[in-house]
Design a protein around this motif. Structure first.
Motif, mmCIF file in Angstrom:
data_model
loop_
_atom_site.group_PDB
_atom_site.id
_atom_site.type_symbol
_atom_site.label_atom_id
_atom_site.label_comp_id
_atom_site.label_asym_id
_atom_site.label_seq_id
_atom_site.Cartn_x
_atom_site.Cartn_y
_atom_site.Cartn_z
ATOM 1 N N GLY A 85 0.802 -1.212 0.000
ATOM 2 C CA GLY A 85 0.000 0.000 0.000
ATOM 3 C C GLY A 85 0.836 1.263 0.000
ATOM 4 N N VAL A 86 0.133 2.391 -0.065
ATOM 5 C CA VAL A 86 0.750 3.712 0.035
ATOM 6 C C VAL A 86 -0.001 4.504 1.092
ATOM 7 C CG1 VAL A 86 1.546 3.797 -2.360
ATOM 8 C CG2 VAL A 86 -0.752 4.635 -1.790
ATOM 9 N N ASP A 87 0.672 5.494 1.681
ATOM 10 C CA ASP A 87 -0.042 6.479 2.493
ATOM 11 C C ASP A 87 0.260 7.853 1.925
ATOM 12 O OD1 ASP A 87 2.208 7.680 4.596
ATOM 13 O OD2 ASP A 87 2.532 5.548 4.233
ATOM 14 N N GLN A 114 -3.874 4.381 -12.192
ATOM 15 C CA GLN A 114 -2.479 3.992 -12.430
ATOM 16 C C GLN A 114 -1.871 3.364 -11.192
ATOM 17 O OE1 GLN A 114 0.476 6.366 -14.439
ATOM 18 N NE2 GLN A 114 -1.105 7.715 -15.308
ATOM 19 N N VAL A 115 -2.195 3.917 -10.035
ATOM 20 C CA VAL A 115 -1.677 3.367 -8.770
ATOM 21 C C VAL A 115 -2.154 1.927 -8.594
ATOM 22 C CG1 VAL A 115 -1.742 3.598 -6.255
ATOM 23 C CG2 VAL A 115 -1.528 5.640 -7.699
ATOM 24 N N LYS A 116 -3.432 1.697 -8.822
ATOM 25 C CA LYS A 116 -3.989 0.346 -8.733
ATOM 26 C C LYS A 116 -3.302 -0.599 -9.722
ATOM 27 C CE LYS A 116 -7.283 -2.861 -8.092
ATOM 28 N NZ LYS A 116 -7.497 -3.626 -6.852
ATOM 29 N N ASP A 117 -3.139 -0.132 -10.961
ATOM 30 C CA ASP A 117 -2.530 -0.962 -12.005
ATOM 31 C C ASP A 117 -1.058 -1.265 -11.708
ATOM 32 O OD1 ASP A 117 -4.965 -0.865 -13.273
ATOM 33 O OD2 ASP A 117 -4.358 0.677 -14.733
ATOM 34 N N GLN A 149 5.613 0.606 7.417
ATOM 35 C CA GLN A 149 5.974 1.659 6.457
ATOM 36 C C GLN A 149 7.479 1.535 6.243
ATOM 37 O OE1 GLN A 149 6.377 5.972 7.575
ATOM 38 N NE2 GLN A 149 4.452 6.146 6.458
ATOM 39 N N TYR A 150 7.881 1.021 5.063
ATOM 40 C CA TYR A 150 9.272 0.615 4.909
ATOM 41 C C TYR A 150 10.133 1.593 4.111
ATOM 42 C CZ TYR A 150 7.634 -1.346 0.400
ATOM 43 O OH TYR A 150 7.089 -1.531 -0.841
ATOM 44 N N THR A 151 9.520 2.580 3.473
ATOM 45 C CA THR A 151 10.314 3.627 2.831
ATOM 46 C C THR A 151 9.481 4.893 2.747
ATOM 47 O OG1 THR A 151 11.626 4.257 0.885
ATOM 48 C CG2 THR A 151 9.630 2.991 0.474
ATOM 49 N N PHE A 152 10.195 6.023 2.746
ATOM 50 C CA PHE A 152 9.558 7.330 2.612
ATOM 51 C C PHE A 152 9.826 7.921 1.232
ATOM 52 C CE2 PHE A 152 11.515 6.945 6.941
ATOM 53 C CZ PHE A 152 10.389 6.427 7.555
ATOM 54 N N THR A 153 10.519 7.181 0.378
ATOM 55 C CA THR A 153 10.946 7.704 -0.922
ATOM 56 C C THR A 153 10.562 6.753 -2.049
ATOM 57 O OG1 THR A 153 13.141 6.717 -0.614
ATOM 58 C CG2 THR A 153 12.864 9.021 0.066
ATOM 59 N N GLY A 154 9.413 6.106 -1.928
ATOM 60 C CA GLY A 154 8.962 5.204 -2.968
ATOM 61 C C GLY A 154 8.518 5.944 -4.217
ATOM 62 N N GLU A 155 8.497 5.223 -5.328
ATOM 63 C CA GLU A 155 8.021 5.763 -6.595
ATOM 64 C C GLU A 155 6.946 4.834 -7.137
ATOM 65 O OE1 GLU A 155 11.279 6.384 -9.248
ATOM 66 O OE2 GLU A 155 12.259 7.858 -7.951
ATOM 67 N N VAL A 156 5.760 5.393 -7.411
ATOM 68 C CA VAL A 156 4.625 4.617 -7.894
ATOM 69 C C VAL A 156 4.019 5.347 -9.082
ATOM 70 C CG1 VAL A 156 2.332 3.718 -7.336
ATOM 71 C CG2 VAL A 156 4.140 3.656 -5.602
ATOM 72 N N PRO A 157 3.800 4.677 -10.205
ATOM 73 C CA PRO A 157 3.134 5.321 -11.334
ATOM 74 C C PRO A 157 1.788 5.904 -10.913
ATOM 75 C CG PRO A 157 4.050 3.205 -12.010
ATOM 76 C CD PRO A 157 4.210 3.285 -10.516
ATOM 77 N N GLY A 158 1.523 7.109 -11.350
ATOM 78 C CA GLY A 158 0.290 7.790 -10.999
ATOM 79 C C GLY A 158 0.435 8.760 -9.845
ATOM 80 N N ILE A 159 1.558 8.682 -9.116
ATOM 81 C CA ILE A 159 1.811 9.603 -8.003
ATOM 82 C C ILE A 159 2.992 10.485 -8.397
ATOM 83 C CG2 ILE A 159 2.380 9.834 -5.553
ATOM 84 C CD1 ILE A 159 1.075 7.147 -5.069
#
Length: 291
Positions: free
Chosen positions: A82-84, A96-99, A257-267
């Motif tokens: 997940g993301v927060d 995009q996030v879901k995909d 919560q394992y990283t604060f610098t993730g990259e996710v398409p759509g964000i």
């Protein structure tokens, strides 16, 4: 020559070596009595106070891996990535996030001001919660607390649940108490006692549970070990924030919560990435047999 002084010194020396008359050294004091040794991220092992009656985490490093983009849990319990997010992530394309393989989203509902103490709604709350739900994600919410009393924490819980009212039947993830130190000298929480923070978390969770949501408390290693009395929170989920190869927090927790610098398409910005692990309830202790 002073014969009396010589005799008295000799007698004292003799008494020191007679059986039963030796001076016994005091027992060494254990500097870590009542403490446990735990991992503390890159700092390695540290000693912290034990918290009697608080369930311990069973996670091991071998149960976690990475696929190059996300951390994965490979144990026996169901899990989701997940993301927060908050207004700081700006406009999000939730489909995009879901995909991209994200299964849940924790949406910041609001926050309390750190100096004046007002309650505010996150600028992107409505579009984030609606977008995440429309895309088919599991959704929960968190509130950035600066409560200084149980009454303020209950007010924060009421504020959050009022915001969630129109979505209540679709909220499947926890509603979270997120109390953090701001580090500013004029913060209204400066100097707050650790017990107060724990009682605020407990009061928030009790109020949230009373409205039919699943309550949870978020913190990092420092707060979890040094500022929270976790014995007050054993009825609630714990969301642990700490970068590393696996969730190394010693006490039982369900979210990481394992990283604060993730990259996710759509964000469009860096984003926090999380794992939720659906642990079974803690078994009730077996009562002692009565004679």
């Amino acid at each position: 020559m002073n014969i009396k002084r010589l005799l008295s010194g000799a007698l004292a020396a003799a008494l020191l070596v007679l059986p039963g008359c030796r001076r016994t050294a005091p027992e060494p004091v254990d500097p870590h009595a009542g403490m446990i040794q735990v991992l503390y991220g890159s700092e390695g092992p540290v000693w912290v106070n034990d918290q009697e009656g608080v369930p311990v985490s069973a996670f091991t490093e071998s149960e976690f891996s990475t696929d190059g983009q996300y951390r994965r849990y490979n144990g026996v319990h169901p899990s989701m990535t997940g993301v927060d997010v908050s207004e700081h992530q700006l406009e999000i394309d939730w489909q995009q996030v879901k995909d991209a393989g994200i299964g849940f989203a924790m949406i910041r509902a609001g926050y309390r001001g750190s100096t004046q103490g007002g309650l505010y709604t996150d600028e992107y709350f409505y579009r984030n919660i609606q977008g995440a739900l429309d895309a088919g994600l599991e959704v929960g919410a968190y509130f950035f607390s600066q409560a200084t009393s149980r009454a303020e924490a209950v007010a924060e819980a009421g504020y959050v649940t009022a915001l969630l009212e129109d979505y209540k039947d679709r909220i499947t993830m926890p509603v979270v108490f997120d109390w953090e130190e701001t580090g500013t000298a004029d913060a209204r929480t400066a100097g707050i006692e650790n017990r107060q923070i724990s009682e605020c978390a407990q009061a928030f969770c009790q109020a949230v549970a009373g409205e039919g949501y699943t309550p949870c408390v978020y913190f990092n290693r420092h707060m979890g070990y040094y500022q929270y009395d976790l014995s007050l929170l054993t009825d609630y989920l714990i969301w642990f924030a700490g970068e590393g190869n696996y969730p190394d927090f010693h006490f039982r927790h369900s979210m990481w919560q394992y990283t604060f610098t993730g990259e996710v398409p759509g964000i469009p910005t860096e984003v926090d990435l999380d794992l939720f692990i659906d642990l079974p309830p803690v078994p009730e202790p077996t009562p002692e047999p009565t004679e």
